[in-house]
Design an enzyme around this catalytic site. Structure first.
Site, PDB file in Angstrom:
ATOM      1  N   GLY A  84       0.866  -1.190   0.000  1.00 37.21           N
ATOM      2  CA  GLY A  84       0.000   0.000   0.000  1.00 37.21           C
ATOM      3  C   GLY A  84       0.894   1.228   0.000  1.00 37.21           C
ATOM      4  CB  THR A 133      10.535   9.257 -10.121  1.00 32.02           C
ATOM      5  OG1 THR A 133       9.199   8.782 -10.316  1.00 32.02           O
ATOM      6  CG2 THR A 133      10.633   9.948  -8.778  1.00 32.02           C
ATOM      7  CB  ALA A 192       7.409  -0.356  -2.723  1.00 30.22           C
ATOM      8  CG  ASP A 219       5.051   3.487  -2.668  1.00 30.73           C
ATOM      9  OD1 ASP A 219       4.502   4.431  -3.265  1.00 30.73           O
ATOM     10  OD2 ASP A 219       4.627   2.318  -2.704  1.00 30.73           O
TER      11      ASP A 219
HETATM   12  O1  RIB Z   1       3.501   1.434  -4.991  1.00 31.78           O
HETATM   13  C1  RIB Z   1       3.379   0.071  -4.731  1.00 31.78           C
HETATM   14  C2  RIB Z   1       2.115  -0.182  -3.972  1.00 31.78           C
HETATM   15  O2  RIB Z   1       1.005   0.217  -4.751  1.00 31.78           O
HETATM   16  C3  RIB Z   1       1.894  -1.631  -3.637  1.00 31.78           C
HETATM   17  O3  RIB Z   1       2.419  -1.997  -2.376  1.00 31.78           O
HETATM   18  C4  RIB Z   1       0.398  -1.800  -3.798  1.00 31.78           C
HETATM   19  O4  RIB Z   1      -0.270  -2.230  -2.659  1.00 31.78           O
HETATM   20  C5  RIB Z   1      -0.134  -0.472  -4.323  1.00 31.78           C
HETATM   21  O5  RIB Z   1      -0.732   0.319  -3.356  1.00 31.78           O
END
Ligand code: RIB
Length: 306
Positions: A38, A219, A248, A251
């Site tokens: 997430g 990015t 990720a 993230d």
């Molecule tokens: O950015 C990667 C994430 O996007 C994953 O972990 C997935 O759950 C989605 O939310």
């Protein structure tokens, strides 16, 4: 508390495959794993592993995935006062397929994530007021995202918006954020212009700055990132690494950017470190298991320089 993160909390159902299947084809995976993920949770974990205190605002279900994920947050040291539980809806999940080159596609099932309400966000604002910065993505209703951004603006907290995925957010609200971060695909979806190389990335950043954004970051995967502010537009290259799984990485970049920006108050320095952190993350499998700790990033940066 350093960074308040608003966003999704998922369990990632990950199939590692030798290649992506064709439409209509059934393919056996090489390996299957259930991994905490997430975007919101991944970004909060990154902040925490890089040495800052994160608070997470989001919603899970009341199923076994929820208990598993909440334990992960506690182990990481994330403040979970605003991780709400829906009694009626399952915890969010994502179907993640990763091929042997480390590329992926992801389908998310928002489930409980989409039940986060403005009233619940409102409760978090007292804590947000004490934060050095706020970070959010767009895996939530536009209405709730608008509310988060407007409320944080009133509190005068630096807002980092990771426009992932691209949703029809009002341009005026979008311009309220201090840092707009997206990848090259999202940049194209937002503006309609392709970003296939560094020059196109720089033009896109210029265009977004001209539209009234203060700081823009695009990015570009293994090409690094393009950043822009005031009169500066610059490409920050990525170190070359062996890619195992890119899940990720974005993230990780966002969590690292806000963490290092809090320390340096300098976009270029923070981006250089965030690019290194994201490069490290693609060398490991999975969302949260791939997110690096501060010492790893520091050692990696030293090894690149020397
Ligand atoms: O950015 C990667 C994430 O996007 C994953 O972990 C997935 O759950 C989605 O939310």
């Amino acid at each position: 508390m350093d960074v308040i993160v608003y966003g999704t909390i998922n369990i990632d159902l990950v199939a590692y495959v030798s290649r992506f299947p064709q439409i209509g084809e059934t393919l056996s995976s090489l390996e299957f794993k259930e991994i905490p993920g997430g975007k919101g949770a991944n970004q909060a974990v990154t902040v925490q592993r890089l040495g800052k205190q994160a608070a997470l605002v989001g919603k899970v279900g009341t199923d076994s995935y929820a208990s598993f994920i909440k334990k992960v947050f506690v182990n990481e040291g994330i403040l979970t006062d605003y991780v709400y539980s829906s009694p009626k809806t399952a915890t969010g999940s994502s179907i993640v397929v990763v091929d042997e080159s480390g590329q992926n596609f992801i389908i998310t099932n928002q489930n409980a994530n989409k039940e986060l309400t403005k009233a619940e966000v409102h409760l978090s604002l007292e804590t947000a007021q004490k934060a050095g910065a706020a970070l959010l993505q767009m895996e939530m209703s536009v209405e709730v995202a608008n509310y988060i951004i407007s409320s944080l603006k009133h509190l005068n907290i630096p807002i980092f918006l990771n426009l992932a995925p691209v949703v029809p957010i009002d341009a005026q609200i979008r311009r309220l954020v201090d840092f707009l971060i997206m990848n090259e695909v999202e940049a194209e979806q937002l503006t309609g212009s392709p970003v296939t190389n560094i020059e196109e990335g720089k033009l896109m950043v210029k265009e977004l700055l001209e539209q009234g954004h203060e700081h823009v970051v695009i990015t570009m995967g293994n090409k690094g990132a393009i950043i822009g502010e005031k009169k500066m537009i610059q490409h920050v290259p990525s170190p070359i690494v062996q890619t195992v799984d890119t899940t990720a990485a974005g993230d990780c970049f966002c969590g690292a950017l806000v963490t290092y920006w809090l320390e340096e108050q300098d976009l270029l320095t923070a981006t250089k470190k965030a690019v290194a952190a994201a490069a490290l993350s693609v060398t490991k499998k999975g969302a949260q298991p791939s997110l690096p700790y501060r010492k790893e990033v520091e050692d990696f940066i030293k090894s690149i320089i020397s």
